[in-house]
Motif scaffolding. Structure first.
Motif, PDB file in Angstrom:
ATOM      1  N   SER A  59      43.158 -22.929 -34.945  1.00 49.06           N
ATOM      2  CA  SER A  59      42.293 -22.624 -33.806  1.00 49.06           C
ATOM      3  C   SER A  59      43.004 -22.908 -32.493  1.00 49.06           C
ATOM      4  N   SER A  60      42.556 -22.250 -31.436  1.00 50.21           N
ATOM      5  CA  SER A  60      43.079 -22.454 -30.071  1.00 50.21           C
ATOM      6  C   SER A  60      44.590 -22.314 -30.004  1.00 50.21           C
ATOM      7  N   CYS A  61      45.133 -21.327 -30.695  1.00 45.74           N
ATOM      8  CA  CYS A  61      46.580 -21.111 -30.731  1.00 45.74           C
ATOM      9  C   CYS A  61      47.060 -20.464 -29.427  1.00 45.74           C
ATOM     10  N   GLY A  62      47.946 -21.146 -28.730  1.00 47.31           N
ATOM     11  CA  GLY A  62      48.446 -20.627 -27.467  1.00 47.31           C
ATOM     12  C   GLY A  62      49.260 -19.362 -27.624  1.00 47.31           C
ATOM     13  N   GLY A  63      50.027 -19.265 -28.707  1.00 44.19           N
ATOM     14  CA  GLY A  63      50.813 -18.068 -28.943  1.00 44.19           C
ATOM     15  C   GLY A  63      49.935 -16.855 -29.175  1.00 44.19           C
ATOM     16  N   VAL A  64      48.895 -17.038 -29.967  1.00 45.58           N
ATOM     17  CA  VAL A  64      47.950 -15.946 -30.218  1.00 45.58           C
ATOM     18  C   VAL A  64      47.225 -15.572 -28.938  1.00 45.58           C
ATOM     19  N   GLN A  65      46.884 -16.584 -28.130  1.00 45.24           N
ATOM     20  CA  GLN A  65      46.267 -16.316 -26.821  1.00 45.24           C
ATOM     21  C   GLN A  65      47.185 -15.445 -25.975  1.00 45.24           C
ATOM     22  N   GLY A  66      48.484 -15.760 -26.002  1.00 38.18           N
ATOM     23  CA  GLY A  66      49.451 -14.969 -25.249  1.00 38.18           C
ATOM     24  C   GLY A  66      49.512 -13.541 -25.722  1.00 38.18           C
TER      25      GLY A  66
END
Length: 216
Positions: free
Chosen positions: A109-116
């Motif tokens: 959850s809350s993955c910064g890479g996926v957010q990017g």
């Protein structure tokens, strides 16, 4: 190398504490590992995120997991002439040299890479589209996954779905490696996908026969 400096004092103190306690209490085990080499049962591909502590989650001892971490726990497709060999080399070594029985891809959850990736693909992060962006070019691996979830209206649900697509993308790409496919089809290797909720401490694993992630 003039730019390198000694370890920060807090890391030195933590090392000394480990050496005096955990190492001292298990010295014979460490020496055995050093003498006999490693024979891990599983390889785990997880995110670099500092909140994801794979060995703690599974209660693993030293020598049990062969771990590779990268942004968003991604495995690129098999590309012998490509330029993303770090992860590919690790997979090759795990399968052909260490003969691991399992490869586990762990998203969270809350993955910064996926957010990017989400922001880049939705036009909110043009800086990641630049050829000079290492993160952006790495997250190109997940573009097909974004195409599968972009129809989801709720943004938080879309991001969570994309986190799980990162796991599925990696599992699919693993099967493009000839030595992985051969080991899987020969019954020497099994692939597993899991997703970890950091705040809740929960874990879901992918069930291919149902096409969904379910709590373990």
């Amino acid at each position: 190398m003039q730019n390198a400096k000694p370890l920060p004092s807090y890391l030195v103190q933590r090392y000394q504490g480990w050496k005096a306690t955990s190492y001292k209490e298990n010295e014979s085990w460490y020496r055995r590992l050093a003498e006999e080499g490693q024979h891990p049962r599983a390889m785990v591909i997880s995110c670099c995120d500092s909140r994801v502590h794979v060995t703690s989650i599974f209660g693993a001892d030293q020598g049990e997991f062969f771990i590779h971490r990268n942004i968003a726990n991604l495995v690129p497709p098999y590309e012998p002439d490509g330029d993303r060999h770090g992860t590919s080399a690790t997979v090759e070594y795990a399968v052909t040299a260490l003969k691991v029985a399992h490869i586990v891809v762990m998203g969270h959850s809350s993955c910064g890479g996926v957010q990017g990736c989400h922001d880049m693909c939705s036009g909110k992060a043009p800086e990641l589209e630049e050829k000079s962006s290492f993160v952006g070019r790495w997250m190109d691996i997940l573009r097909p996954g974004y195409e599968k979830v972009k129809h989801i209206e709720d943004e938080s649900e879309r991001k969570r779905a994309l986190e799980k697509e990162a796991v599925l993308t990696s599992l699919a790409n693993l099967m493009t490696f000839p030595f992985v496919q051969q080991a899987v089809e020969g019954g020497q290797l099994s692939l597993h996908g899991v997703w970890h909720n950091i705040g809740e401490g929960s874990l879901e694993h992918y069930l291919p026969e149902e096409g969904v992630f379910k709590a373990v």
